[in-house]
Motif scaffolding. Structure first.
Motif, PDB file in Angstrom:
ATOM      1  N   VAL A   1      30.029  38.962  48.155  1.00 13.45           N
ATOM      2  CA  VAL A   1      31.103  38.247  47.448  1.00 13.45           C
ATOM      3  C   VAL A   1      32.301  38.100  48.379  1.00 13.45           C
ATOM      4  O   VAL A   1      32.708  39.050  49.039  1.00 13.45           O
ATOM      5  CB  VAL A   1      31.526  39.011  46.171  1.00 13.45           C
ATOM      6  N   ARG A   2      32.831  36.894  48.486  1.00 11.61           N
ATOM      7  CA  ARG A   2      34.045  36.656  49.295  1.00 11.61           C
ATOM      8  C   ARG A   2      35.158  36.167  48.381  1.00 11.61           C
ATOM      9  O   ARG A   2      34.971  35.231  47.613  1.00 11.61           O
ATOM     10  CB  ARG A   2      33.759  35.615  50.390  1.00 11.61           C
TER      11      ARG A   2
ATOM     12  N   PHE B   1      33.516  43.858  48.348  1.00 13.62           N
ATOM     13  CA  PHE B   1      33.741  42.432  48.574  1.00 13.62           C
ATOM     14  C   PHE B   1      34.372  42.217  49.951  1.00 13.62           C
ATOM     15  O   PHE B   1      35.052  43.093  50.477  1.00 13.62           O
ATOM     16  CB  PHE B   1      34.703  41.835  47.530  1.00 13.62           C
ATOM     17  N   GLU B   2      34.182  41.029  50.488  1.00 10.75           N
ATOM     18  CA  GLU B   2      34.938  40.643  51.680  1.00 10.75           C
ATOM     19  C   GLU B   2      36.173  39.888  51.212  1.00 10.75           C
ATOM     20  O   GLU B   2      36.073  38.864  50.537  1.00 10.75           O
ATOM     21  CB  GLU B   2      34.078  39.793  52.624  1.00 10.75           C
ATOM     22  N   VAL B   3      37.333  40.427  51.554  1.00  9.23           N
ATOM     23  CA  VAL B   3      38.591  39.888  51.070  1.00  9.23           C
ATOM     24  C   VAL B   3      39.298  39.156  52.209  1.00  9.23           C
ATOM     25  O   VAL B   3      39.540  39.739  53.265  1.00  9.23           O
ATOM     26  CB  VAL B   3      39.512  41.032  50.578  1.00  9.23           C
TER      27      VAL B   3
ATOM     28  N   ASP C   1      34.148  32.621  46.966  1.00 11.18           N
ATOM     29  CA  ASP C   1      33.653  32.361  45.620  1.00 11.18           C
ATOM     30  C   ASP C   1      34.802  32.299  44.633  1.00 11.18           C
ATOM     31  O   ASP C   1      34.671  31.747  43.549  1.00 11.18           O
ATOM     32  CB  ASP C   1      32.711  33.490  45.198  1.00 11.18           C
TER      33      ASP C   1
END
Lengths: 134, 314
Positions: free
Chosen positions: A6-7, A34-36, A58
């Motif tokens: 998830v980004r 998540f990748e933030v 996303d």
């Protein structure tokens, strides 16, 4: 097939200079795996949308404490639609009066979190409502 | 239309999606990269490396601005670390450079290391290839903040820039092996700070002790103040000089050949590992090996030899 990570883009639109909340959310998202993409303060809606598209996120999570939410949040949504990125979910959090929330949701902001919401609730909402792009 | 065709057509969303497919190691991305490959090899790739907090992102922001002034298209790949515990990451390099986000001549992509240890992510070269195929003239790759030994950038970039700041250690640090050996250009950033002159002098002394390369490039030490844009024009001119040198000396050809060999070897290693690992996982051999290791009836070396003996390559 490999698995999607998830980004999420976390940013602050407009002129408010308080990013403690945004940083806490970014950290909670990181800890959730998540990748933030953290874009920091003073972003224009155009900059936020361009970054969201280039980073293929996303979800865009905006923190806003300035009172300009009724202008800035719908502006971000409009540009997302304009740029063919309506599938990117827009959510927001901050000092936002309850009375304004129905209008924001009508304008396409998927969820609005107000002060006192736990990070678990917000992470849980993302897990339940965001499906990474196929 | 395939993603690759859309990328060649100038579709930004398609490019961003393909980069994600690459990063997530989708099999389909390999096919797309095959289509793009003939359209790559034109961009000039600059690698920026150095310790955390040296000002790499701010410097990249200024370098992007300098190339935009020359009307060149610029791609940026910025890498930050993945948490070894959650697998998540905070990619914060954009904070310093997001003023370029809505400039159509700039494309910035943040990547997480996802366990890679050399200062880049496994996907970095392929993501840069997508930018190359998009028609970017210059691609700037910013590594994670590195310590002493993360030197993968050298085999990825044409020009490697090592960014240092005053006050990180004495001149013994400067004669150790590792990142201080890889710079084509050295930068002492935050040059308004105390000790900048000394740091620059120590680096210069270190560089002067090195035997001149057979190919004749002598790395210079440049001083910059990233936050105020001081020294950036000179820095970009030094990149020009290095690029000209690469072309004229034939070093560029050598660099490209080394890179091709490395990409082939890395891809082969990954593919072999994946295919052997999935085969032995599927037929139960992997579980047998783990059981054997647990009760010490086998050792890792014999187990690997046995697996290799059963493969088609030995």
């Amino acid at each position: 097939m490999a698995e999607r990570r998830v980004r999420v883009l976390v940013g602050k639109p407009g002129l408010d200079g308080h990013d403690r909340g945004a940083k806490i959310i970014a950290r909670a998202f990181r800890d959730a795996g998540f990748e933030v993409i953290y874009t920091g303060l003073h972003q224009t809606p155009e900059q936020i949308v361009s970054a969201a598209i280039q980073e293929d996120v996303d979800c865009v999570a905006l923190s806003i404490l300035s009172g300009a939410h009724n202008t800035l949040l719908p502006a971000v949504k409009e540009i997302l639609v304009e740029k063919g990125a309506a599938d990117i979910v827009l959510m927001a959090g901050g000092v936002i009066p309850e009375d304004d929330i129905p209008g924001l949701k009508k304008a396409g902001i998927a969820e609005v979190f107000t002060p006192g919401t736990s990070t678990e609730t917000i992470v849980g909402w993302v897990r339940d409502n965001i499906t990474p792009h196929a | 239309m395939s993603l690759a065709e859309r990328v060649l057509d100038g579709d930004i969303r398609a490019a961003a999606r393909l980069m994600r497919d690459i990063d997530d190691r989708f099999k389909s991305a390999v096919e797309e990269l095959k289509t793009l490959y003939p359209h790559t090899g034109n961009a000039y790739i600059i690698g920026i490396t150095g310790p955390p907090g040296a000002g790499k992102s701010t410097l990249v922001d200024q370098i992007v601005a300098a190339y935009r002034k020359r009307d060149l298209l610029v791609g940026v790949v910025a890498i930050d670390p993945t948490s070894p515990f959650s697998g998540g990451a905070i990619l914060g390099d954009r904070i310093r450079m997001n003023r370029h986000a809505d400039d159509a001549g700039v494309f910035i992509r943040s990547l997480a290391t996802r366990g890679a240890l050399g200062g880049l992510s496994r996907s970095t070269m392929d993501v840069a290839n997508v930018m190359d195929a998009m028609g970017m003239d210059v691609i700037v790759i910013e590594t994670v903040g590195v310590g002493q030994d993360e030197v993968d950038i050298v085999s990825t970039a044409h020009t490697t820039v090592v960014v240092m700041v005053p006050g990180l250690g004495d001149d013994i640090q400067a004669i150790k092996a590792g990142i201080l050996e890889i710079g084509d250009v050295f930068v002492v950033n935050k040059a308004d700070r105390d000790g900048a002159e000394r740091t620059a002098r120590e680096l210069t002394t270190m560089l002067e002790m090195k035997h001149p390369d057979d190919d004749g490039w002598f790395p210079r030490v440049m001083k910059t103040e990233g936050s105020r844009g001081v020294g950036i024009e000179e820095l970009v001119e030094e990149f020009d000089a290095h690029r000209t040198y690469l072309k004229e000396s034939g070093a560029l050809q050598r660099l490209i050949e080394e890179r091709n060999a490395k990409v082939f070897a890395d891809t082969l290693r990954d593919e072999l590992f994946d295919s052997v690992m999935s085969a032995i996982s599927a037929n139960g051999t992997y579980q047998e090996i783990l059981t054997g290791l647990r009760d010490r009836s086998t050792d890792p070396y014999s187990a690997v030899q046995k697996v290799m003996a059963g493969s088609a390559f030995t």
